[in-house]
Scaffold this motif. Sequence first.
Motif, PDB file in Angstrom:
ATOM      1  N   TYR A   1       0.828  -1.207   0.000  1.00  0.00           N
ATOM      2  CA  TYR A   1       0.000   0.000   0.000  1.00  0.00           C
ATOM      3  C   TYR A   1       0.864   1.260   0.000  1.00  0.00           C
ATOM      4  O   TYR A   1       0.497   2.274  -0.611  1.00  0.00           O
ATOM      5  CB  TYR A   1      -0.936  -0.001   1.207  1.00  0.00           C
ATOM      6  N   THR A   2       2.010   1.193   0.676  1.00  0.00           N
ATOM      7  CA  THR A   2       2.905   2.345   0.681  1.00  0.00           C
ATOM      8  C   THR A   2       3.432   2.632  -0.721  1.00  0.00           C
ATOM      9  O   THR A   2       3.432   3.787  -1.187  1.00  0.00           O
ATOM     10  CB  THR A   2       4.082   2.109   1.643  1.00  0.00           C
ATOM     11  N   GLY A   3       3.877   1.582  -1.417  1.00  0.00           N
ATOM     12  CA  GLY A   3       4.358   1.757  -2.785  1.00  0.00           C
ATOM     13  C   GLY A   3       3.274   2.255  -3.722  1.00  0.00           C
ATOM     14  O   GLY A   3       3.495   3.162  -4.540  1.00  0.00           O
ATOM     15  N   SER A   4       2.070   1.679  -3.597  1.00  0.00           N
ATOM     16  CA  SER A   4       0.957   2.068  -4.467  1.00  0.00           C
ATOM     17  C   SER A   4       0.524   3.504  -4.211  1.00  0.00           C
ATOM     18  O   SER A   4       0.047   4.192  -5.119  1.00  0.00           O
ATOM     19  CB  SER A   4      -0.230   1.125  -4.250  1.00  0.00           C
ATOM     20  N   THR A   5       0.672   3.961  -2.962  1.00  0.00           N
ATOM     21  CA  THR A   5       0.220   5.302  -2.605  1.00  0.00           C
ATOM     22  C   THR A   5       1.245   6.370  -2.977  1.00  0.00           C
ATOM     23  O   THR A   5       0.885   7.433  -3.500  1.00  0.00           O
ATOM     24  CB  THR A   5      -0.064   5.382  -1.090  1.00  0.00           C
ATOM     25  N   LEU A   6       2.526   6.098  -2.743  1.00  0.00           N
ATOM     26  CA  LEU A   6       3.551   7.124  -2.902  1.00  0.00           C
ATOM     27  C   LEU A   6       4.070   7.262  -4.331  1.00  0.00           C
ATOM     28  O   LEU A   6       4.373   8.373  -4.782  1.00  0.00           O
ATOM     29  CB  LEU A   6       4.722   6.842  -1.967  1.00  0.00           C
ATOM     30  N   ALA A   7       4.190   6.148  -5.048  1.00  0.00           N
ATOM     31  CA  ALA A   7       4.871   6.187  -6.343  1.00  0.00           C
ATOM     32  C   ALA A   7       4.160   7.047  -7.392  1.00  0.00           C
ATOM     33  O   ALA A   7       4.818   7.849  -8.078  1.00  0.00           O
ATOM     34  CB  ALA A   7       5.083   4.770  -6.861  1.00  0.00           C
ATOM     35  N   PRO A   8       2.837   6.918  -7.592  1.00  0.00           N
ATOM     36  CA  PRO A   8       2.207   7.736  -8.647  1.00  0.00           C
ATOM     37  C   PRO A   8       2.370   9.236  -8.452  1.00  0.00           C
ATOM     38  O   PRO A   8       2.742   9.933  -9.408  1.00  0.00           O
ATOM     39  CB  PRO A   8       0.733   7.287  -8.594  1.00  0.00           C
ATOM     40  N   PRO A   9       2.110   9.788  -7.248  1.00  0.00           N
ATOM     41  CA  PRO A   9       2.323  11.233  -7.119  1.00  0.00           C
ATOM     42  C   PRO A   9       3.794  11.631  -7.226  1.00  0.00           C
ATOM     43  O   PRO A   9       4.109  12.721  -7.726  1.00  0.00           O
ATOM     44  CB  PRO A   9       1.756  11.562  -5.727  1.00  0.00           C
ATOM     45  N   LEU A  10       4.709  10.757  -6.789  1.00  0.00           N
ATOM     46  CA  LEU A  10       6.126  11.064  -6.939  1.00  0.00           C
ATOM     47  C   LEU A  10       6.510  11.148  -8.414  1.00  0.00           C
ATOM     48  O   LEU A  10       7.272  12.032  -8.827  1.00  0.00           O
ATOM     49  CB  LEU A  10       6.975  10.010  -6.220  1.00  0.00           C
ATOM     50  N   PHE A  11       5.977  10.212  -9.214  1.00  0.00           N
ATOM     51  CA  PHE A  11       6.275  10.296 -10.645  1.00  0.00           C
ATOM     52  C   PHE A  11       5.612  11.515 -11.262  1.00  0.00           C
ATOM     53  O   PHE A  11       6.173  12.137 -12.176  1.00  0.00           O
ATOM     54  CB  PHE A  11       5.820   9.040 -11.382  1.00  0.00           C
ATOM     55  N   GLY A  12       4.427  11.872 -10.779  1.00  0.00           N
ATOM     56  CA  GLY A  12       3.783  13.083 -11.274  1.00  0.00           C
ATOM     57  C   GLY A  12       4.657  14.301 -11.067  1.00  0.00           C
ATOM     58  O   GLY A  12       4.809  15.152 -11.963  1.00  0.00           O
ATOM     59  N   ALA A  13       5.264  14.401  -9.874  1.00  0.00           N
ATOM     60  CA  ALA A  13       6.162  15.525  -9.596  1.00  0.00           C
ATOM     61  C   ALA A  13       7.409  15.450 -10.472  1.00  0.00           C
ATOM     62  O   ALA A  13       7.893  16.465 -11.003  1.00  0.00           O
ATOM     63  CB  ALA A  13       6.551  15.531  -8.117  1.00  0.00           C
ATOM     64  N   LEU A  14       7.958  14.232 -10.649  1.00  0.00           N
ATOM     65  CA  LEU A  14       9.148  14.050 -11.487  1.00  0.00           C
ATOM     66  C   LEU A  14       8.867  14.438 -12.931  1.00  0.00           C
ATOM     67  O   LEU A  14       9.660  15.152 -13.569  1.00  0.00           O
ATOM     68  CB  LEU A  14       9.620  12.597 -11.414  1.00  0.00           C
ATOM     69  N   SER A  15       7.734  13.983 -13.469  1.00  0.00           N
ATOM     70  CA  SER A  15       7.418  14.259 -14.866  1.00  0.00           C
ATOM     71  C   SER A  15       7.143  15.735 -15.097  1.00  0.00           C
ATOM     72  O   SER A  15       7.390  16.257 -16.188  1.00  0.00           O
ATOM     73  CB  SER A  15       6.216  13.421 -15.313  1.00  0.00           C
ATOM     74  N   SER A  16       6.642  16.419 -14.068  1.00  0.00           N
ATOM     75  CA  SER A  16       6.421  17.857 -14.204  1.00  0.00           C
ATOM     76  C   SER A  16       7.739  18.603 -14.364  1.00  0.00           C
ATOM     77  O   SER A  16       7.811  19.623 -15.057  1.00  0.00           O
ATOM     78  CB  SER A  16       5.671  18.392 -12.983  1.00  0.00           C
ATOM     79  N   ALA A  17       8.790  18.079 -13.730  1.00  0.00           N
ATOM     80  CA  ALA A  17      10.094  18.735 -13.784  1.00  0.00           C
ATOM     81  C   ALA A  17      10.919  18.319 -14.998  1.00  0.00           C
ATOM     82  O   ALA A  17      11.673  19.125 -15.553  1.00  0.00           O
ATOM     83  CB  ALA A  17      10.874  18.444 -12.509  1.00  0.00           C
ATOM     84  N   THR A  18      10.774  17.047 -15.408  1.00  0.00           N
ATOM     85  CA  THR A  18      11.647  16.519 -16.461  1.00  0.00           C
ATOM     86  C   THR A  18      10.926  16.183 -17.756  1.00  0.00           C
ATOM     87  O   THR A  18      11.548  16.115 -18.811  1.00  0.00           O
ATOM     88  CB  THR A  18      12.359  15.246 -15.969  1.00  0.00           C
ATOM     89  N   GLY A  19       9.635  15.919 -17.694  1.00  0.00           N
ATOM     90  CA  GLY A  19       8.887  15.519 -18.879  1.00  0.00           C
ATOM     91  C   GLY A  19       8.350  14.109 -18.749  1.00  0.00           C
ATOM     92  O   GLY A  19       8.904  13.267 -18.027  1.00  0.00           O
ATOM     93  N   MET A  20       7.275  13.824 -19.479  1.00  0.00           N
ATOM     94  CA  MET A  20       6.637  12.514 -19.417  1.00  0.00           C
ATOM     95  C   MET A  20       7.491  11.409 -20.040  1.00  0.00           C
ATOM     96  O   MET A  20       7.241  10.228 -19.828  1.00  0.00           O
ATOM     97  CB  MET A  20       5.266  12.597 -20.098  1.00  0.00           C
ATOM     98  N   TRP A  21       8.554  11.781 -20.788  1.00  0.00           N
ATOM     99  CA  TRP A  21       9.426  10.776 -21.398  1.00  0.00           C
ATOM    100  C   TRP A  21      10.098   9.893 -20.357  1.00  0.00           C
ATOM    101  O   TRP A  21      10.599   8.797 -20.685  1.00  0.00           O
ATOM    102  CB  TRP A  21      10.491  11.460 -22.259  1.00  0.00           C
ATOM    103  N   THR A  22      10.132  10.325 -19.100  1.00  0.00           N
ATOM    104  CA  THR A  22      10.773   9.529 -18.049  1.00  0.00           C
ATOM    105  C   THR A  22       9.906   8.364 -17.575  1.00  0.00           C
ATOM    106  O   THR A  22      10.338   7.589 -16.720  1.00  0.00           O
ATOM    107  CB  THR A  22      11.094  10.420 -16.842  1.00  0.00           C
ATOM    108  N   PHE A  23       8.685   8.223 -18.114  1.00  0.00           N
ATOM    109  CA  PHE A  23       7.783   7.152 -17.686  1.00  0.00           C
ATOM    110  C   PHE A  23       8.418   5.765 -17.810  1.00  0.00           C
ATOM    111  O   PHE A  23       8.484   5.021 -16.817  1.00  0.00           O
ATOM    112  CB  PHE A  23       6.474   7.232 -18.475  1.00  0.00           C
TER     113      PHE A  23
END
Length: 407
Positions: free
Chosen positions: A349-371
């Motif tokens: 549950y921790t992984g499922s909860t934290l990872a999506p918003p963390l990637f959202g923040a990452l992609s906002s800074a670097t771009g969606m290509w990092t998916f």
Amino acid sequence: MYSLLLAIIYIAFISLGLPDSLVGAGWPVMHQDLGVPVAFAGIITMIIAGGTIASSLASERATRRLGAGWVTAISVGMTAAALVGFSTSSAFWMLCLWAIPYGLGAGAVDAALNNYVALHYAARHMNWLHSFWGVGASISPFIMSYALTSDMGWTGAYLTIGVAQAGLTLVLLLSLPLWGRARPAPEPDPADVAGEVGQARAHVPLANALRIPGVPLVLTAFFAYCALESTAILWASTYLVSERAVVPATAAAFASLFLLGITAGRFLTGLFADRAGDRQLIRGGFLTVAAGIVLIALPVGTDMLALAGLVIAGLGCAPIYPAIIHSTPVNFGRRSSQAIIGIQMAAAYTGSTLAPPLFGALSSATGMWTFPAMLGVLVALGLLMSERFNRLVARRERPAELAGQRR
């Protein structure tokens, strides 16, 4: 009796999946009716996630005191009450209030049922049961869709599933005498588990469980897998549209195929899970996901490889979660399995909860290509931790094999 209880557990796994898609499916209308911003959905999911993590960690003590049958019945009853409460909510704070028993019930029943199945049933049933969870998760959006297009509204969808959960609670209460009669799966060979683990005490405190050799490795692998799965489910469609110029309708269809691939893959895996073994299923699953990620990331002119890669990644995800859970009693001992599975659920549950918003923040800074890069890091972490654990088990088994040869 054995088959009747198994059928009830299958129904329980469908019910586990039923509520999971409701908030996402109904929120576009719910937030308007309640007069709150779209982003407030994250508050609801965070409250639910917090409850699931807390009850997962407490599940070992509750199950030892009450038994798996009672914990399952009480937890499903709490979830039913919460869903009915959602259907009567006219303000956002009411949803937040009912999200507390929702999360507490969901985490406890997940840990209790998974441990019970790992102890009493073969690997094929663990895969098929988790496939039935996918069935429940796929049905609930259709229930919400029907409710929104009829006079029922979103409250009607919650009431419908809440009543169904209440009916299941009654069935579970009537089935309580069966839970102690199920024949356990064969006891693992003592050579398969560390001596001190096999001698686990009646209650395994969290700190003690974390010190058991190999537990941190398995928890990290489980965290990585669930982070990978949730990130792919949430962001795959956006990546396909923004980076691969896929038509939004096509991207949405293939993003849903990722989840359907997990569901179908678990059903297919159940056909050969007993022969393949949990370790091979975990290894093969991670490697298949890696192959799918490579196809998603390839910079080619056609988008077909990326679409195919998403489906392949979903099929690869299928056996990993059930196999990690099912292997727990063998890896760490039957007496310790409930405590460790509870911690595994919390890590999930921790992984499922934290990872999506963390990637959202990452992609906002670097771009969606990092998916695909993000997915690649998570799959590499999961595979590395699981393989390190396999080497630890191999070193643990070698002295036992030598001792058996000397005898």
